[in-house]
Design a protein around this motif. Structure first.
Motif, PDB file in Angstrom:
ATOM      1  N   GLY A  84       2.522   9.311  -2.448  1.00 33.14           N
ATOM      2  CA  GLY A  84       3.654   8.476  -2.837  1.00 33.14           C
ATOM      3  C   GLY A  84       4.358   7.825  -1.662  1.00 33.14           C
ATOM      4  O   GLY A  84       5.234   6.971  -1.854  1.00 33.14           O
ATOM      5  N   THR A  85       4.029   8.243  -0.432  1.00 26.47           N
ATOM      6  CA  THR A  85       4.669   7.638   0.739  1.00 26.47           C
ATOM      7  C   THR A  85       4.342   6.151   0.782  1.00 26.47           C
ATOM      8  O   THR A  85       3.177   5.765   0.689  1.00 26.47           O
ATOM      9  CB  THR A  85       4.147   8.292   2.041  1.00 26.47           C
ATOM     10  N   ARG A  86       5.388   5.339   0.938  1.00 26.82           N
ATOM     11  CA  ARG A  86       5.141   3.901   0.968  1.00 26.82           C
ATOM     12  C   ARG A  86       4.679   3.474   2.364  1.00 26.82           C
ATOM     13  O   ARG A  86       5.314   3.812   3.360  1.00 26.82           O
ATOM     14  CB  ARG A  86       6.426   3.166   0.615  1.00 26.82           C
ATOM     15  N   GLY A  87       3.595   2.756   2.408  1.00 29.30           N
ATOM     16  CA  GLY A  87       3.086   2.250   3.688  1.00 29.30           C
ATOM     17  C   GLY A  87       3.658   0.889   3.965  1.00 29.30           C
ATOM     18  O   GLY A  87       4.496   0.723   4.866  1.00 29.30           O
ATOM     19  N   GLU A 123      10.932   0.283   6.809  1.00 22.88           N
ATOM     20  CA  GLU A 123      10.590   0.863   5.507  1.00 22.88           C
ATOM     21  C   GLU A 123       9.514   0.075   4.776  1.00 22.88           C
ATOM     22  O   GLU A 123       9.615  -0.205   3.579  1.00 22.88           O
ATOM     23  CB  GLU A 123      11.841   0.998   4.633  1.00 22.88           C
ATOM     24  N   GLY A 124       8.511  -0.334   5.524  1.00 22.27           N
ATOM     25  CA  GLY A 124       7.349  -0.988   4.915  1.00 22.27           C
ATOM     26  C   GLY A 124       7.505  -2.467   4.653  1.00 22.27           C
ATOM     27  O   GLY A 124       6.587  -3.104   4.133  1.00 22.27           O
ATOM     28  N   GLY A 168       7.202   5.347  11.329  1.00 12.21           N
ATOM     29  CA  GLY A 168       7.182   5.402   9.869  1.00 12.21           C
ATOM     30  C   GLY A 168       7.600   4.115   9.195  1.00 12.21           C
ATOM     31  O   GLY A 168       7.825   4.079   7.975  1.00 12.21           O
ATOM     32  N   SER A 169       7.705   3.030   9.965  1.00 13.59           N
ATOM     33  CA  SER A 169       8.161   1.761   9.364  1.00 13.59           C
ATOM     34  C   SER A 169       7.022   1.002   8.678  1.00 13.59           C
ATOM     35  O   SER A 169       7.262   0.012   7.994  1.00 13.59           O
ATOM     36  CB  SER A 169       8.798   0.875  10.446  1.00 13.59           C
ATOM     37  N   PHE A 218       0.848  -1.199   0.000  1.00 11.80           N
ATOM     38  CA  PHE A 218       0.000   0.000   0.000  1.00 11.80           C
ATOM     39  C   PHE A 218       0.881   1.246   0.000  1.00 11.80           C
ATOM     40  O   PHE A 218       1.833   1.351   0.765  1.00 11.80           O
ATOM     41  CB  PHE A 218      -0.911   0.022   1.237  1.00 11.80           C
ATOM     42  N   SER A 219       0.559   2.163  -0.892  1.00 14.46           N
ATOM     43  CA  SER A 219       1.228   3.473  -0.894  1.00 14.46           C
ATOM     44  C   SER A 219       0.177   4.549  -0.745  1.00 14.46           C
ATOM     45  O   SER A 219      -0.921   4.426  -1.291  1.00 14.46           O
ATOM     46  CB  SER A 219       1.987   3.688  -2.211  1.00 14.46           C
TER      47      SER A 219
END
Lengths: 259, 267
Positions: A17-20, A206-207, A41-42, A12-13
């Motif tokens: 554009g931030t990556r979830g 980082e997702g 934010g991970s 999911f983003s």
């Protein structure tokens, strides 16, 4: 054993554009206690929402080996959102606690009993007739947790259930979650709470899932945790290098015994 | 130091938020609190409608007395009711007071530019707003929101309409709370300045508020959905049977409505 949650290729983003989350696979067995840890934010909250079927993520999540439609099994899934304000949308705390049971068809008498029980346990007795926006941060967190527990779901997906909660209520919540008979998946940046919450820990960075294993194995791996922006619990750090890895204490209580 | 413009925004959001939330009065033991929510909803609807259709000062005054009497037997302090109605009355005054001077007619007192027609208009408008808002305040103050929703369902109002009403009401409270947080965050980093600076800050604040409204609305929507919010509303409190005092309340309010209509339309 059929997993109660089986996620495959979850991505999911956000619109900016931030990556979830990216390509997350995760299985959770019935009755299992799993904690997802990660730095801010991970992607923990995004994963919690995706597993709860509240985000339109790519990939699939199969619930109870039956369906990929979370709304079809909604009364069996208890999702606590990271911000308690988002869970408290009624005019009084009592109405918020009764909202889920009413929507899921629990009888009023059973709901009243459950609410009284939870209010007593979580110290909400005097707050039931207050509007949620008048509560302190810790009180909101407890009320939000109670609003999820009120309809007695089989699977709990709890994003930061201990955030802003003071010491004594923290212990109460930990006991409450330990006694819960169903499955409990928690999401937290607080590594020291993990040994009290889970048997298995998933580390996100980082997702992506960068580790998924038994609590001791993960929490004593300083290098792995550091790569995800985390640190081992204080008890581990205190005895690191002084004891073999398999003997390191994970909690302050265990460390105190060693001292 | 709180600036005037931003301070006004804060006061406005606080007043509106207090208006929509009953807090502790609904938990007190009183006449309306003991009534079936369907009867209270019906009574308040009749009184508000009666205030809307009536143009007679006597009828409006009688309706006002009825609202005050209901407040008294329901342990609702008159001062609280007045405070809640005061905001709406102030808005009505913006519309009504100029008519004192603008409406043509004989002066009330020789030498004063206030006409009889203007005075009558302002008095009717003030009473109408006061009674209507007072009646609605009684509902908010004495009946839990979930019971109102349950009463609407029991009165066979279409589920979609009840759902829209329930969600809108909840969002108003949540979003006013959001506005309060924004104002406090702004004040914490230094508010005030001259009026021009304040207006600029207030415009920015409202812009941010609008953006956050969407974002917060989405998250609260997730919170509702997680607890069955995408299903038709089914709150508790709709299964009671009506008793004699409920019928009496309904009859009283219906009489008020009919009386207002008869006086209004009689030759």
């Amino acid at each position: 054993m059929v997993p109660v949650i089986e996620a495959r290729g979850l991505s999911f983003s956000y619109p900016d554009g931030t990556r979830g989350v990216r390509e997350v696979d995760l299985d959770v067995a019935a009755g299992e206690r799993v904690t997802v840890v990660g730095a801010n934010g991970s992607g923990k909250s995004t994963l919690a929402l995706s597993l709860g079927g509240l985000l339109d993520a790519e990939g699939t999540v199969t619930y109870f080996g039956e369906t990929t439609d979370a709304d079809a099994v909604r009364e069996r899934l208890g999702v606590l959102l990271g911000n308690p304000d988002d869970c408290l949308f009624n005019t009084t705390v009592r109405e918020d606690l009764a909202y889920g049971p009413a929507q899921f068809g629990m009888s009023e008498a059973a709901a009243d009993e459950r609410i009284a029980d939870l209010a007593g346990t979580l110290g909400l007795d005097d707050l039931l007739d207050k509007p949620p926006f008048r509560l302190s941060a810790g009180e909101k967190r407890r009320a939000a947790l109670a609003s999820v527990l009120a309809f007695d779901p089989d699977v709990l997906l709890l994003d930061e259930p201990l955030g802003a909660v003071d010491g004594s209520y923290r212990e109460l919540i930990l006991d409450l979650l330990r006694e819960h008979e169903g499955t409990v998946v928690t999401f937290t940046p607080t590594v020291e709470a993990v040994p009290r919450l889970a048997e298995r820990v998933v580390v996100m960075d980082e997702g992506e899932v960068v580790a998924n294993g038994e609590v001791r194995e993960v929490l004593t791996d300083g290098e792995l945790l550091a790569s995800a922006g985390l640190r081992p619990p204080p008890a581990v750090r205190l005895f690191e290098g002084k004891l073999p890895r398999e003997e390191l204490p994970l909690t302050v209580a265990a460390a105190r015994e060693l001292l | 130091m709180s600036g005037r413009v931003v301070g006004t925004l804060d006061a406005l959001s606080g007043t509106l938020r207090s208006f929509f939330v009953a807090e502790r009065v609904a938990a007190r033991d009183g006449f309306l609190q003991r009534r079936d929510p369907r009867a209270v909803l019906f009574a308040v609807g009749c009184l508000a409608l009666a205030a809307t259709v009536s143009r007679s000062l006597v009828v409006l005054a009688a309706l006002g007395v009825t609202v005050l009497a209901l407040a008294r037997v329901s342990a609702v302090p008159a001062a609280l009711l007045a405070r809640r109605s005061g905001f709406a009355l102030a808005l009505a005054a913006v519309v009504g007071l100029p008519q004192l001077l603008l409406m043509p007619g004989d002066p009330v007192v020789a030498g004063l530019p206030v006409s009889e027609a203007g005075l009558a208009y302002a008095a009717v408008l003030g009473l109408r707003v006061g009674v209507g808002v007072g009646a609605l305040s009684l509902l908010v103050l004495t009946t839990r929101f979930s019971a109102v929703v349950a009463a609407l369902r029991a009165l066979r109002v279409p589920a979609a309409l009840v759902w829209v009403f329930a969600v809108t009401y909840r969002y108003v409270v949540v979003l006013l709370s959001e506005l309060g947080s924004l104002v406090r965050a702004r004040e914490a980093r230094g508010g005030g300045g001259n009026v021009r600076t304040e207006w600029r800050d207030a415009r920015r604040l409202m812009g941010t508020f609008l953006v956050r409204t969407f974002e917060r609305g989405e998250r609260v929507g997730q919170g509702m959905r997680a607890r069955g919010g995408d299903r038709p509303p089914s709150p508790y409190g709709g299964g009671q049977s009506l008793r004699a005092p409920d019928y009496a309340l309904a009859a009283l309010s219906l009489t008020c409505l009919l009386a207002a209509g008869v006086v209004q339309w009689s030759p």
